[in-house]
Write a protein that holds these residues in place. Structure first.
Motif, PDB file in Angstrom:
ATOM      1  N   ARG A 300       8.767   3.014   6.552  1.00 47.77           N
ATOM      2  CA  ARG A 300       7.727   2.807   7.548  1.00 47.77           C
ATOM      3  C   ARG A 300       6.477   3.626   7.214  1.00 47.77           C
ATOM      4  N   GLY A 301       6.669   4.855   6.736  1.00 54.81           N
ATOM      5  CA  GLY A 301       5.514   5.670   6.362  1.00 54.81           C
ATOM      6  C   GLY A 301       4.693   5.023   5.269  1.00 54.81           C
ATOM      7  N   ARG A 302       5.362   4.422   4.275  1.00 54.87           N
ATOM      8  CA  ARG A 302       4.635   3.731   3.205  1.00 54.87           C
ATOM      9  C   ARG A 302       3.891   2.517   3.754  1.00 54.87           C
ATOM     10  N   ALA A 303       4.509   1.812   4.709  1.00 55.99           N
ATOM     11  CA  ALA A 303       3.832   0.665   5.309  1.00 55.99           C
ATOM     12  C   ALA A 303       2.566   1.096   6.042  1.00 55.99           C
ATOM     13  N   VAL A 304       2.644   2.200   6.790  1.00 60.72           N
ATOM     14  CA  VAL A 304       1.469   2.700   7.518  1.00 60.72           C
ATOM     15  C   VAL A 304       0.367   3.098   6.539  1.00 60.72           C
ATOM     16  N   ALA A 305       0.737   3.746   5.441  1.00 60.02           N
ATOM     17  CA  ALA A 305      -0.261   4.140   4.449  1.00 60.02           C
ATOM     18  C   ALA A 305      -0.909   2.917   3.811  1.00 60.02           C
ATOM     19  N   ARG A 306      -0.115   1.909   3.502  1.00 62.67           N
ATOM     20  CA  ARG A 306      -0.667   0.689   2.926  1.00 62.67           C
ATOM     21  C   ARG A 306      -1.592  -0.018   3.918  1.00 62.67           C
ATOM     22  N   LEU A 307      -1.193  -0.071   5.186  1.00 63.37           N
ATOM     23  CA  LEU A 307      -2.047  -0.656   6.215  1.00 63.37           C
ATOM     24  C   LEU A 307      -3.382   0.076   6.294  1.00 63.37           C
ATOM     25  N   THR A 308      -3.341   1.388   6.178  1.00 62.49           N
ATOM     26  CA  THR A 308      -4.567   2.176   6.228  1.00 62.49           C
ATOM     27  C   THR A 308      -5.481   1.827   5.064  1.00 62.49           C
ATOM     28  N   LEU A 309      -4.914   1.667   3.883  1.00 65.97           N
ATOM     29  CA  LEU A 309      -5.722   1.274   2.729  1.00 65.97           C
ATOM     30  C   LEU A 309      -6.363  -0.100   2.940  1.00 65.97           C
ATOM     31  N   ARG A 310      -5.623  -1.014   3.540  1.00 67.06           N
ATOM     32  CA  ARG A 310      -6.180  -2.342   3.774  1.00 67.06           C
ATOM     33  C   ARG A 310      -7.338  -2.278   4.771  1.00 67.06           C
ATOM     34  N   ARG A 311      -7.204  -1.438   5.773  1.00 65.71           N
ATOM     35  CA  ARG A 311      -8.309  -1.281   6.735  1.00 65.71           C
ATOM     36  C   ARG A 311      -9.541  -0.669   6.049  1.00 65.71           C
ATOM     37  N   ILE A 312      -9.308   0.355   5.239  1.00 66.41           N
ATOM     38  CA  ILE A 312     -10.428   0.986   4.537  1.00 66.41           C
ATOM     39  C   ILE A 312     -11.119  -0.028   3.633  1.00 66.41           C
ATOM     40  N   ALA A 313     -10.329  -0.891   2.982  1.00 68.86           N
ATOM     41  CA  ALA A 313     -10.902  -1.883   2.076  1.00 68.86           C
ATOM     42  C   ALA A 313     -11.812  -2.855   2.815  1.00 68.86           C
ATOM     43  N   GLN A 314     -11.511  -3.137   4.080  1.00 74.01           N
ATOM     44  CA  GLN A 314     -12.381  -4.022   4.849  1.00 74.01           C
ATOM     45  C   GLN A 314     -13.630  -3.304   5.341  1.00 74.01           C
ATOM     46  N   ARG A 315     -13.476  -2.037   5.663  1.00 74.10           N
ATOM     47  CA  ARG A 315     -14.595  -1.269   6.209  1.00 74.10           C
ATOM     48  C   ARG A 315     -15.522  -0.739   5.124  1.00 74.10           C
ATOM     49  N   SER A 316     -14.941  -0.244   4.031  1.00 76.75           N
ATOM     50  CA  SER A 316     -15.736   0.411   2.978  1.00 76.75           C
ATOM     51  C   SER A 316     -15.189   0.045   1.609  1.00 76.75           C
ATOM     52  N   PRO A 317     -15.358  -1.189   1.187  1.00 76.34           N
ATOM     53  CA  PRO A 317     -14.813  -1.583  -0.120  1.00 76.34           C
ATOM     54  C   PRO A 317     -15.524  -0.847  -1.254  1.00 76.34           C
ATOM     55  N   GLY A 318     -14.805  -0.641  -2.330  1.00 75.29           N
ATOM     56  CA  GLY A 318     -15.385   0.039  -3.480  1.00 75.29           C
ATOM     57  C   GLY A 318     -14.345   0.249  -4.555  1.00 75.29           C
ATOM     58  N   ASP A 319     -14.770   0.818  -5.666  1.00 83.41           N
ATOM     59  CA  ASP A 319     -13.869   0.996  -6.807  1.00 83.41           C
ATOM     60  C   ASP A 319     -12.719   1.941  -6.487  1.00 83.41           C
ATOM     61  N   LEU A 320     -13.008   3.027  -5.744  1.00 81.50           N
ATOM     62  CA  LEU A 320     -11.957   4.000  -5.478  1.00 81.50           C
ATOM     63  C   LEU A 320     -10.854   3.408  -4.606  1.00 81.50           C
ATOM     64  N   VAL A 321     -11.224   2.749  -3.510  1.00 79.81           N
ATOM     65  CA  VAL A 321     -10.186   2.168  -2.655  1.00 79.81           C
ATOM     66  C   VAL A 321      -9.459   1.043  -3.386  1.00 79.81           C
ATOM     67  N   ALA A 322     -10.161   0.330  -4.267  1.00 77.42           N
ATOM     68  CA  ALA A 322      -9.491  -0.695  -5.077  1.00 77.42           C
ATOM     69  C   ALA A 322      -8.447  -0.061  -5.988  1.00 77.42           C
ATOM     70  N   ALA A 323      -8.768   1.105  -6.533  1.00 78.07           N
ATOM     71  CA  ALA A 323      -7.813   1.809  -7.388  1.00 78.07           C
ATOM     72  C   ALA A 323      -6.609   2.284  -6.581  1.00 78.07           C
ATOM     73  N   TRP A 324      -6.864   2.782  -5.380  1.00 76.19           N
ATOM     74  CA  TRP A 324      -5.761   3.201  -4.503  1.00 76.19           C
ATOM     75  C   TRP A 324      -4.849   2.012  -4.194  1.00 76.19           C
ATOM     76  N   ARG A 325      -5.453   0.879  -3.876  1.00 76.31           N
ATOM     77  CA  ARG A 325      -4.635  -0.278  -3.521  1.00 76.31           C
ATOM     78  C   ARG A 325      -3.867  -0.806  -4.728  1.00 76.31           C
ATOM     79  N   ALA A 326      -4.488  -0.764  -5.882  1.00 77.67           N
ATOM     80  CA  ALA A 326      -3.787  -1.201  -7.095  1.00 77.67           C
ATOM     81  C   ALA A 326      -2.583  -0.304  -7.384  1.00 77.67           C
ATOM     82  N   HIS A 327      -2.722   0.986  -7.044  1.00 75.77           N
ATOM     83  CA  HIS A 327      -1.659   1.945  -7.330  1.00 75.77           C
ATOM     84  C   HIS A 327      -0.542   1.895  -6.280  1.00 75.77           C
ATOM     85  N   HIS A 328      -0.932   1.714  -4.996  1.00 76.54           N
ATOM     86  CA  HIS A 328       0.037   1.886  -3.914  1.00 76.54           C
ATOM     87  C   HIS A 328       0.355   0.624  -3.115  1.00 76.54           C
ATOM     88  N   ASP A 329      -0.565  -0.327  -3.039  1.00 76.15           N
ATOM     89  CA  ASP A 329      -0.369  -1.483  -2.179  1.00 76.15           C
ATOM     90  C   ASP A 329      -0.117  -2.719  -3.013  1.00 76.15           C
TER      91      ASP A 329
END
Length: 334
Positions: A300-329
């Motif tokens: 569940r903790g991993r799901a919450v973290a992944r959900l947070t990354l998806r929200r950040i990607a909608q609010r503030s897309p960029g290379d760094l969040v894309a790298a986070w999502r590629a690594h974790h989501d």
């Protein structure tokens, strides 16, 4: 307009005010049930509806369905969101929970007499039967004036609805088209809309599900819902996903819907999950590399973290969040 109101609750007037605000918003739905035995209430924005309010309950009914929410029972509320398997979207839920009663298990078919507690006056002299498909606090019932179906159900009292006569009973149910009534301490949902044939699709709008394989698992709720151990949902508020329209079709992200739900999430979220969300947001904002972050160890903790990354990607897309999502989501579910 009711369909435009925010689902934010100011917490000045308590549980009744929250229930009233949520019932008024036609964008969202409600359900009562257990795993595989569920009734859902929704209505269209322009659909005629009757609303009644007393000190002990709030009711709303249309030509297709009815809902009553009891105000003299105040369950524990738990807001959470869940990942979708498409690698981008998510859904929202607000569960109203009570402790699971002792010896919670499925029952048998039982006559409950006349449904004197029905939402509408005209249904209070109609025969109602508990099918024994619910678990714990929840009952899945049929309400009918059909003499043949009543005789069938009376003859099957104290038997398992999925026993040897279950197939014949379901055929008679399809013929008679009874109301389906889901009952819990938090209230009830009554579905008047027609039951589709076995090879048909659930109708748009209010409907029920009665799925033997899921029911026979004995679960009170889906395993992906972070309901605390020892509790079961007795009522669900189902906010529309910011990624789906009222018919469940994919649409462009609607940030207002997500912002509305975040207010409920901040107030009624699962203890500890706010810390995970804050940690991920702070790490991304600080420019920390994804492989340098202490990723949660629980499912569940991993799901919450992944959900947070998806929200950040909608609010503030960029290379760094894309790298986070590629690594974790990842698109595939765990």
């Amino acid at each position: 307009m009711p369909g435009e109101m925010s689902i934010e609750h100011r917490y000045a007037s308590g549980y009744a005010a929250l229930v009233g605000r949520l019932l008024d918003d036609t964008r969202h739905g409600w359900s009562i049930g257990t795993f595989g035995a569920v009734g859902e209430f929704v209505r269209d924005d322009d659909e005629p509806a009757t609303r009644t309010i007393t000190a002990s309950a709030q009711c709303l009914y249309t030509a297709r369905a009815a809902i009553r929410i009891n105000l003299d029972v105040e369950p524990r509320m738990l807001a959470y969101d869940t990942l979708s398997g498409d690698g981008e979207s998510w859904g929202h839920s607000l569960a109203f929970c009570l402790p699971v009663p002792d010896r919670a298990r499925r029952g048998v078919i039982q006559s409950l007499g006349h449904d004197t507690d029905a939402v509408r006056d005209e249904d209070r002299d109609v025969a109602i039967f508990d099918l024994g498909a619910g678990i714990g606090h929840v009952r899945f019932c049929l309400r009918t004036r059909d003499a043949r179906l009543i005789d069938t159900l009376l003859a099957l009292q104290n038997q398992d609805v999925f026993g040897p006569h279950g197939g014949a009973l379901m055929a008679d149910v399809l013929r008679a088209q009874p109301h389906r009534v889901l009952i819990s301490p938090a209230g009830r949902i009554e579905v008047f809309a027609a039951i589709p044939p076995p090879d048909g699709e659930s109708p748009e709008g209010p409907h029920t599900h009665l799925l033997p394989q899921l029911i026979q698992s004995g679960r009170t709720h889906d395993a992906n819902a972070p309901i605390p151990r020892g509790f079961q949902p007795v009522l669900m508020f189902n906010p529309r996903s910011p990624w789906r329209d009222a018919l469940g079709r994919r649409v462009p992200f609607e940030p207002e819907l997500d912002a509305d739900f975040r207010k409920l999430l901040d107030r009624h979220g699962v203890p500890g999950e706010a810390r995970i969300r804050a940690g991920v947001e702070a790490a991304v904002a600080s420019g920390i590399r994804p492989d340098a972050f202490a990723w949660p160890t629980t499912r569940r903790g991993r799901a919450v973290a992944r959900l947070t990354l998806r929200r950040i990607a909608q609010r503030s897309p960029g290379d760094l969040v894309a790298a986070w999502r590629a690594h974790h989501d990842h698109a595939e579910e765990e």
